[in-house]
Each structure stands twice: as C-alpha cells, then as structure tokens.
Design a protein around this motif. Structure first.
Motif, PDB file in Angstrom:
ATOM      1  N   THR A  64      92.047 -95.779  31.947  1.00  0.00           N
ATOM      2  CA  THR A  64      90.801 -95.049  32.156  1.00  0.00           C
ATOM      3  C   THR A  64      90.254 -95.348  33.552  1.00  0.00           C
ATOM      4  OG1 THR A  64      90.308 -95.277  29.812  1.00  0.00           O
ATOM      5  CG2 THR A  64      88.489 -94.637  31.251  1.00  0.00           C
ATOM      6  N   ALA A  65      89.882 -94.305  34.261  1.00  0.00           N
ATOM      7  CA  ALA A  65      89.346 -94.476  35.615  1.00  0.00           C
ATOM      8  C   ALA A  65      87.928 -95.029  35.545  1.00  0.00           C
ATOM      9  CB  ALA A  65      89.354 -93.148  36.347  1.00  0.00           C
ATOM     10  N   LYS A  66      87.672 -96.035  36.377  1.00  0.00           N
ATOM     11  CA  LYS A  66      86.328 -96.610  36.456  1.00  0.00           C
ATOM     12  C   LYS A  66      85.621 -96.024  37.672  1.00  0.00           C
ATOM     13  CE  LYS A  66      87.793-100.992  34.480  1.00  0.00           C
ATOM     14  NZ  LYS A  66      87.976-102.420  34.715  1.00  0.00           N
ATOM     15  N   PRO A  67      84.369 -95.661  37.512  1.00  0.00           N
ATOM     16  CA  PRO A  67      83.648 -95.115  38.664  1.00  0.00           C
ATOM     17  C   PRO A  67      83.389 -96.194  39.713  1.00  0.00           C
ATOM     18  CG  PRO A  67      82.174 -95.352  36.800  1.00  0.00           C
ATOM     19  CD  PRO A  67      83.554 -95.680  36.312  1.00  0.00           C
ATOM     20  N   ASP A  68      83.506 -95.831  40.951  1.00  0.00           N
ATOM     21  CA  ASP A  68      83.218 -96.743  42.052  1.00  0.00           C
ATOM     22  C   ASP A  68      81.725 -96.640  42.347  1.00  0.00           C
ATOM     23  OD1 ASP A  68      83.083 -98.276  44.299  1.00  0.00           O
ATOM     24  OD2 ASP A  68      84.680 -97.232  45.384  1.00  0.00           O
ATOM     25  N   ARG A  69      80.986 -97.594  41.867  1.00  0.00           N
ATOM     26  CA  ARG A  69      79.526 -97.531  41.969  1.00  0.00           C
ATOM     27  C   ARG A  69      79.037 -97.641  43.407  1.00  0.00           C
ATOM     28  NH1 ARG A  69      78.199 -97.281  36.798  1.00  0.00           N
ATOM     29  NH2 ARG A  69      79.259 -98.567  35.263  1.00  0.00           N
ATOM     30  N   LEU A  70      79.733 -98.420  44.225  1.00  0.00           N
ATOM     31  CA  LEU A  70      79.327 -98.553  45.618  1.00  0.00           C
ATOM     32  C   LEU A  70      79.504 -97.227  46.367  1.00  0.00           C
ATOM     33  CD1 LEU A  70      78.393-100.324  47.985  1.00  0.00           C
ATOM     34  CD2 LEU A  70      80.809-100.799  48.431  1.00  0.00           C
TER      35      LEU A  70
END
Length: 101
Positions: A64-70
């Motif tokens: 599952t792809a994790k969102p890049d919060r930065l």
C-alpha cells in the motif's frame, strides 16, 4: 487533461497569448496564470521524493502506498501562499479598488 504534455503546452500558449494581447486583461486571467505557473514551481523541490515513491510503488505493487506528508504539505502550502499573495496584489490594483454597486 491527463498526463499529456501537449495539453500543458497548449494551456501555456493560450495564457501567454491572452496576457500579451493589447487591451485590458481580466483579473481572473492573472490568477489563472499565477496558479498555472506555481504548481510546477511547487513540485520542483520535492520531485525526487515523488519520483522515489512512484518507483517504489511500481517495484512493489502489492504494498500500500503511503502518502508523503512533507511533499503534500510543501506543495499545498506553497501554492496557497502564492495564490494569497496574487489575490492581495490584485486587490491593490485598480481592478481590486473598483466598487461594485
């Protein structure tokens, strides 16, 4: 519009010709132009992080792809500040000083 770079070039050409036309330009055209230019400028500093995420997703499609919060915070923050400054700049011009009765 998709990922076709031809659409971006066409949109850029339309904005440029409308801005270079003699006569008055509409304030909304100025705001569209600022928004159109600010998105690629906002993505430029985080392009490496975004590219790494895309490559990792392609190598492991089951994960599952994790969102890049930065990258998300930077892009949203940068575009928001640019649009806010553009609106304030527009409000200080004769276009923004008009009274609507």
């Amino acid at each position: 519009m998709g990922d076709d770079p031809c659409h971006s070039r066409l949109a850029g050409a339309v904005l440029a010709t409308n801005l270079l036309r003699s006569g008055t330009t509409s304030p909304i055209l100025f705001l569209y132009s600022v928004a159109f230019i600010s998105v690629p400028v906002a993505l430029y500093p985080v392009r490496g992080r975004l590219l790494k995420a895309v490559v990792a997703q392609q190598r492991n499609p089951d994960v599952t792809a994790k969102p890049d919060r930065l990258a998300t915070a930077w892009t949203v923050g940068f575009v928001s500040v640019v649009i806010l400054v553009a609106v304030i700049a527009l409000m200080t011009t004769p276009y923004g000083m008009q009274s609507y009765r």
